[in-house]
Motif scaffolding. Structure first.
Motif, PDB file in Angstrom:
ATOM      1  N   ALA A   1     -22.716   6.773 -25.675  1.00  0.00           N
ATOM      2  CA  ALA A   1     -21.969   5.542 -25.397  1.00  0.00           C
ATOM      3  C   ALA A   1     -22.438   4.867 -24.108  1.00  0.00           C
ATOM      4  CB  ALA A   1     -20.475   5.846 -25.304  1.00  0.00           C
ATOM      5  N   TYR A   2     -23.055   5.620 -23.211  1.00  0.00           N
ATOM      6  CA  TYR A   2     -23.445   5.078 -21.908  1.00  0.00           C
ATOM      7  C   TYR A   2     -24.955   5.027 -21.709  1.00  0.00           C
ATOM      8  CZ  TYR A   2     -18.528   5.926 -21.140  1.00  0.00           C
ATOM      9  OH  TYR A   2     -17.170   5.928 -21.264  1.00  0.00           O
TER      10      TYR A   2
ATOM     11  N   SER B   1     -26.525  12.181 -13.496  1.00  0.00           N
ATOM     12  CA  SER B   1     -25.391  12.078 -12.570  1.00  0.00           C
ATOM     13  C   SER B   1     -24.586  10.810 -12.832  1.00  0.00           C
ATOM     14  CB  SER B   1     -25.864  12.117 -11.119  1.00  0.00           C
ATOM     15  OG  SER B   1     -26.778  11.063 -10.861  1.00  0.00           O
ATOM     16  N   GLU B   2     -25.268   9.732 -13.182  1.00  0.00           N
ATOM     17  CA  GLU B   2     -24.577   8.482 -13.499  1.00  0.00           C
ATOM     18  C   GLU B   2     -23.840   8.606 -14.834  1.00  0.00           C
ATOM     19  OE1 GLU B   2     -23.395   4.377 -13.020  1.00  0.00           O
ATOM     20  OE2 GLU B   2     -23.832   6.059 -11.704  1.00  0.00           O
ATOM     21  N   LEU B   3     -24.450   9.284 -15.811  1.00  0.00           N
ATOM     22  CA  LEU B   3     -23.762   9.547 -17.076  1.00  0.00           C
ATOM     23  C   LEU B   3     -22.472  10.324 -16.841  1.00  0.00           C
ATOM     24  CD1 LEU B   3     -26.662  10.522 -19.513  1.00  0.00           C
ATOM     25  CD2 LEU B   3     -25.095   8.583 -19.760  1.00  0.00           C
TER      26      LEU B   3
ATOM     27  N   ILE C   1     -22.635  17.131 -19.342  1.00  0.00           N
ATOM     28  CA  ILE C   1     -23.653  16.119 -19.645  1.00  0.00           C
ATOM     29  C   ILE C   1     -25.009  16.786 -19.835  1.00  0.00           C
ATOM     30  CG2 ILE C   1     -24.929  14.144 -18.701  1.00  0.00           C
ATOM     31  CD1 ILE C   1     -22.099  13.464 -19.787  1.00  0.00           C
ATOM     32  N   GLY C   2     -25.352  17.735 -18.975  1.00  0.00           N
ATOM     33  CA  GLY C   2     -26.629  18.439 -19.102  1.00  0.00           C
ATOM     34  C   GLY C   2     -26.759  19.134 -20.441  1.00  0.00           C
TER      35      GLY C   2
ATOM     36  N   CYS D   1     -33.702   8.915 -21.200  1.00  0.00           N
ATOM     37  CA  CYS D   1     -34.148   7.723 -21.917  1.00  0.00           C
ATOM     38  C   CYS D   1     -34.050   7.950 -23.421  1.00  0.00           C
ATOM     39  CB  CYS D   1     -35.602   7.405 -21.568  1.00  0.00           C
ATOM     40  SG  CYS D   1     -35.871   7.074 -19.823  1.00  0.00           S
ATOM     41  N   PRO D   2     -33.626   6.929 -24.151  1.00  0.00           N
ATOM     42  CA  PRO D   2     -33.599   7.075 -25.607  1.00  0.00           C
ATOM     43  C   PRO D   2     -35.021   7.078 -26.168  1.00  0.00           C
ATOM     44  CG  PRO D   2     -32.983   4.838 -24.987  1.00  0.00           C
ATOM     45  CD  PRO D   2     -33.147   5.624 -23.713  1.00  0.00           C
TER      46      PRO D   2
END
Length: 164
Positions: free
Chosen positions: A47-48, A57-59, A70-71, A98-99
């Motif tokens: 979603a982000y 860290s931002e995620l 998140i990791g 990165c996607p």
């Protein structure tokens, strides 16, 4: 459960009903489009995620999840071919999530599905009422985040930091 609770669900119940219903619809539609290997919990990353990448860290910050969660999600999504870790050009020590091409296709599909869900609700409520609802919900979410104590601070205050 009292009659009051049954007749007038609280914010948490209503938010959960919306979240789980939207997640079910989104991930069912994604599965029908070939993205059947991702679970709703991956939404904390997907979603982000940004096309140009984002730091873990931002995620964690924007999703409200711990860095470890998140990791783990990034590891899973990397194994499935949705994301890759790349050096951050602004800081050689940091990595960007990165996607991949598959990740970009999934992001496009999710945006399209969510647009259809929102369009359906806007038609049902009326565009003005739906816009006002989203504005109010965004304000409530922001207010809630502002008063939400950092769980690490809470554990430290309670003396349970090592209990994790």
């Amino acid at each position: 459960m009292s009659e009051y609770q049954a007749a007038d669900p609280d914010l948490g119940v209503l938010a959960a009903q919306v979240l789980f219903s939207v997640q079910r619809e989104l991930f069912t539609a994604l599965a029908e489009q070939g993205f059947d290997d991702i679970q709703p919990r991956a939404g904390a990353v997907l979603a982000y995620l940004r096309a140009d990448g984002i730091r873990a860290s931002e995620l964690a910050r924007v999703s409200g999840q711990h860095k470890q969660v998140i990791g783990s999600l990034v590891d899973d999504l990397e194994r499935l071919g949705y994301v890759e870790r790349k050096p951050d050009p602004g800081d050689r020590r940091a990595k960007l999530i990165c996607p991949t091409e598959r990740g970009l296709f999934q992001m496009e599909a999710a945006v399209s599905i969510m647009r259809a869900i929102e369009e359906r609700h806007a038609k049902a409520l009326g565009r003005q009422e739906y816009a006002a609802f989203k504005t109010a919900l965004r304000r409530v979410a922001d207010l809630q985040r502002e008063i939400q104590p950092d769980s690490r601070d809470a554990r430290t205050r309670s003396g349970r930091l090592g209990d994790q």
